[in-house]
Design a protein around this motif. Structure first.
Motif, PDB file in Angstrom:
ATOM      1  N   VAL A 109     -74.075  52.289  -5.007  1.00 48.76           N
ATOM      2  CA  VAL A 109     -74.979  51.334  -5.658  1.00 48.76           C
ATOM      3  C   VAL A 109     -76.125  52.085  -6.329  1.00 48.76           C
ATOM      4  O   VAL A 109     -76.463  51.830  -7.492  1.00 48.76           O
ATOM      5  N   ALA A 110     -76.728  53.036  -5.626  1.00 51.97           N
ATOM      6  CA  ALA A 110     -77.843  53.816  -6.182  1.00 51.97           C
ATOM      7  C   ALA A 110     -77.401  54.614  -7.407  1.00 51.97           C
ATOM      8  O   ALA A 110     -78.114  54.661  -8.420  1.00 51.97           O
ATOM      9  N   SER A 141     -76.657  43.504  -9.627  1.00 52.18           N
ATOM     10  CA  SER A 141     -76.966  43.742  -8.214  1.00 52.18           C
ATOM     11  C   SER A 141     -76.023  42.957  -7.298  1.00 52.18           C
ATOM     12  O   SER A 141     -75.524  43.494  -6.300  1.00 52.18           O
ATOM     13  N   SER A 150     -73.600  44.875  -4.659  1.00 50.91           N
ATOM     14  CA  SER A 150     -73.827  44.743  -3.221  1.00 50.91           C
ATOM     15  C   SER A 150     -72.613  44.215  -2.472  1.00 50.91           C
ATOM     16  O   SER A 150     -72.437  44.510  -1.294  1.00 50.91           O
ATOM     17  N   ASP A 178     -70.862  50.725  -1.249  1.00 45.99           N
ATOM     18  CA  ASP A 178     -71.880  51.120  -0.272  1.00 45.99           C
ATOM     19  C   ASP A 178     -73.158  51.538  -1.009  1.00 45.99           C
ATOM     20  O   ASP A 178     -73.168  51.705  -2.230  1.00 45.99           O
ATOM     21  N   ASP A 179     -74.235  51.733  -0.259  1.00 45.53           N
ATOM     22  CA  ASP A 179     -75.556  51.986  -0.841  1.00 45.53           C
ATOM     23  C   ASP A 179     -75.612  53.233  -1.720  1.00 45.53           C
ATOM     24  O   ASP A 179     -76.316  53.254  -2.732  1.00 45.53           O
ATOM     25  N   THR A 180     -74.887  54.263  -1.358  1.00 46.42           N
ATOM     26  CA  THR A 180     -74.894  55.495  -2.153  1.00 46.42           C
ATOM     27  C   THR A 180     -74.329  55.246  -3.546  1.00 46.42           C
ATOM     28  O   THR A 180     -74.920  55.665  -4.549  1.00 46.42           O
TER      29      THR A 180
END
Length: 143
Positions: free
Chosen positions: A121-122, A109, A113, A117-119
């Motif tokens: 990361v998911a 994680s 991070s 970006d969040d996309t």
């Protein structure tokens, strides 16, 4: 007409060669460390050279040499075997065994991070959870 052709040629050439390539010295270091790691985990045996391993990017399945950063799966061509994670960022890398999941998810994680970006990361986390579930041999039917 010649101008349009030259512009098209330049655009195609730029996209074809825009792929980032990793440092070949670092790529070799990761390959050497991965082989040592797999030998220590008894996933490979020095006396059975036909067992090989691969390192592929989790999301786009690229080979190790094509990206300067990312998360990769490390696996052998034998069955059964486990899949491991390689975190790679430019000149640094780390090999992770997901058996210590709660400890290593924090490391993963932190890595994600600060770099994606969040996309992305998911997407990485989804793939890592699939690997974790796949590695749970104690829950699979033994032959």
């Amino acid at each position: 007409m010649k101008t349009k052709f030259l512009i098209l040629l330049m655009l195609l050439g730029n996209s074809m060669f825009s792929q980032e390539f990793a440092n070949t010295k670092q790529t070799q270091e990761i390959l050497d460390a991965s082989k040592k790691f797999l030998l220590e985990k008894k996933e490979m045996d020095i006396e059975l050279p036909m067992i090989t391993f691969s390192i592929r990017e989790l999301i786009n399945n690229n080979e190790l040499k094509y990206n300067t950063k990312g998360i990769y799966r490390l696996f052998t061509n034998k069955s059964p075997s486990s899949t491991y994670i390689v975190l790679k960022d430019k000149d640094k890398f780390q090999i992770i065994d997901l058996r210590s999941f709660s400890k290593n998810i924090v490391v993963i994680s932190d890595f994600l991070s600060s770099r994606f970006d969040d996309t992305i990361v998911a997407q990485y986390l989804e793939e890592i959870l699939k690997i974790y579930k796949y590695n749970r041999y104690d829950e699979k039917i033994k032959m």
